[in-house]
Design a protein around this motif. Structure first.
Motif, PDB file in Angstrom:
ATOM      1  N   SER B 131       1.249  -1.138  -0.308  1.00  0.00           N
ATOM      2  CA  SER B 131       0.096  -0.487   0.047  1.00  0.00           C
ATOM      3  C   SER B 131       0.907   1.099  -0.106  1.00  0.00           C
ATOM      4  CB  SER B 131      -0.994   0.074   1.285  1.00  0.00           C
ATOM      5  OG  SER B 131      -0.260  -0.174   2.162  1.00  0.00           O
ATOM      6  N   SER B 132       0.362   2.535  -0.576  1.00  0.00           N
ATOM      7  CA  SER B 132       1.021   3.850  -0.650  1.00  0.00           C
ATOM      8  C   SER B 132       0.063   4.480  -0.842  1.00  0.00           C
ATOM      9  CB  SER B 132       2.047   3.675  -2.057  1.00  0.00           C
ATOM     10  OG  SER B 132       1.296   3.563  -3.350  1.00  0.00           O
ATOM     11  N   VAL B 133       0.298   5.862  -0.056  1.00  0.00           N
ATOM     12  CA  VAL B 133      -0.132   7.098  -0.638  1.00  0.00           C
ATOM     13  C   VAL B 133       0.677   8.078  -1.823  1.00  0.00           C
ATOM     14  CG1 VAL B 133      -2.098   6.733   1.081  1.00  0.00           C
ATOM     15  CG2 VAL B 133      -0.094   8.442   1.195  1.00  0.00           C
ATOM     16  N   PHE B 134       0.118   8.966  -2.933  1.00  0.00           N
ATOM     17  CA  PHE B 134       0.831   9.682  -3.831  1.00  0.00           C
ATOM     18  C   PHE B 134      -0.524  10.524  -4.342  1.00  0.00           C
ATOM     19  CE2 PHE B 134      -1.068   6.165  -6.553  1.00  0.00           C
ATOM     20  CZ  PHE B 134      -0.899   7.270  -7.759  1.00  0.00           C
ATOM     21  N   TYR B 135       0.492  12.063  -3.938  1.00  0.00           N
ATOM     22  CA  TYR B 135      -0.559  12.514  -4.803  1.00  0.00           C
ATOM     23  C   TYR B 135      -0.041  13.001  -6.562  1.00  0.00           C
ATOM     24  CZ  TYR B 135      -2.939  17.067  -5.707  1.00  0.00           C
ATOM     25  OH  TYR B 135      -3.522  18.440  -6.124  1.00  0.00           O
ATOM     26  N   GLU B 136      -0.041  13.698  -7.450  1.00  0.00           N
ATOM     27  CA  GLU B 136       0.570  13.280  -9.179  1.00  0.00           C
ATOM     28  C   GLU B 136      -0.207  14.461  -9.341  1.00  0.00           C
ATOM     29  OE1 GLU B 136       0.743   9.805 -11.446  1.00  0.00           O
ATOM     30  OE2 GLU B 136       2.954  10.806 -12.112  1.00  0.00           O
TER      31      GLU B 136
END
Lengths: 106, 181
Positions: B131-136
């Protein structure tokens, strides 16, 4: 006489099972009672540091101006949030981002 | 008929208690997990905004340095593009141990009075392998640059055309004085 007693006093196995469940439940309650305030203190210092960093970033204020410390305090619960600035220097290479720490101890 | 009824009641009570304890503990752990994801998302978004700010300044620095290092104090799209492409990943790599990257670009186009830089910044955080969180999101910077070497040294002005802020102000007078016009 024997037939009357049967079933009146519950079995030892069931009683032991109840005792074990109550003990495990008690231990879990004790664990959460001890762990939650600690986690809460960490979360609170983390949130305060992060909020100060966001406000400081937009208003251009450092940790001291936000009532926080620029280095990690020696308190039991402490947290730092880092934001970066950049200074333009006309030369022939890039500048390193300037690290600003906002730290809160409790 | 009543044989074992008390044992049954006690066993059932134990079972209900055990299920209640497991459910409560599970719910608390799940809530803690949600809280960690929520705060991490906020942190990642904040890092993205900070990265955008720093790259905005770095873009002006790269353009100014490309003019300064040109040898004849003039703006060249190719030299500025090379500088921006070098600066952006290097600078982001120094922030939060490389948590943010330039996932697409940067591209640079336009003449000295209307420079446009596009890049996509991606910030993220991994929680183990699964699992991971990202903003692009893509960002656009618009700059104007002027230079003057008539006095012997290379002087540069750079204006951020989106904010109107003069980020480099070395030319104080004359036709190339970009910031005071």
């Amino acid at each position: 006489m024997e037939s009357v007693r049967k079933g009146f006093i519950f079995s030892l196995d069931a009683a032991l099972a109840l005792i074990v469940v109550i003990m495990v439940g008690g231990l879990l309650v004790m664990y959460f009672q001890v762990a939650e305030p600690k986690a809460g203190a960490y979360a609170a210092s983390d949130r305060i540091a992060e909020d100060a960093a966001v406000v400081g970033f937009y208003l251009g204020k450092d940790a001291g101006q936000m009532g926080l410390s620029g280095t990690l305090p020696s308190d039991e619960f402490a947290s730092c949030s880092v934001v970066y600035g950049y200074e333009i220097r006309v030369n022939s290479t890039w500048s390193s981002p300037i690290e600003k720490k906002y730290c809160k101890g409790m | 008929m009543r044989k074992g009824i008390y044992s049954g009641v006690i066993a059932l009570t134990a079972l209900v208690l055990a299920v209640a304890i497991i459910a409560t503990a599970g719910q608390r752990i799940a809530m803690q997990g949600d809280s960690i994801y929520g705060s991490s998302m906020m942190e990642v978004k904040m890092h993205w905004q900070n990265a955008r700010y720093v790259l905005d300044k770095a873009a002006s620095d790269a353009i100014a340095d490309s003019v300064f290092g040109s040898g004849n104090c003039t703006y060249s799209t190719g030299a500025a593009r090379t500088a921006v492409s070098t600066y952006f990943p290097q600078i982001l790599n120094e922030m939060w141990e490389g948590e943010c990257i330039v996932s697409a670009g940067p591209s640079l186009s336009g003449a000295s009075g209307n420079i446009t830089i596009n890049a996509t910044i991606k910030c993220g955080k991994d929680f183990g392998a699964e699992s991971s969180v990202f903003y692009e999101k893509q960002v656009t910077f618009k700059k104007a640059v002027s230079s003057d070497s008539s006095g012997g040294s290379c002087l540069i002005d750079i204006e951020d055309m989106q904010s109107g802020v003069c980020e480099v102000d070395e030319i104080l007078s004359g036709p190339n004085n970009l910031c005071s016009q």
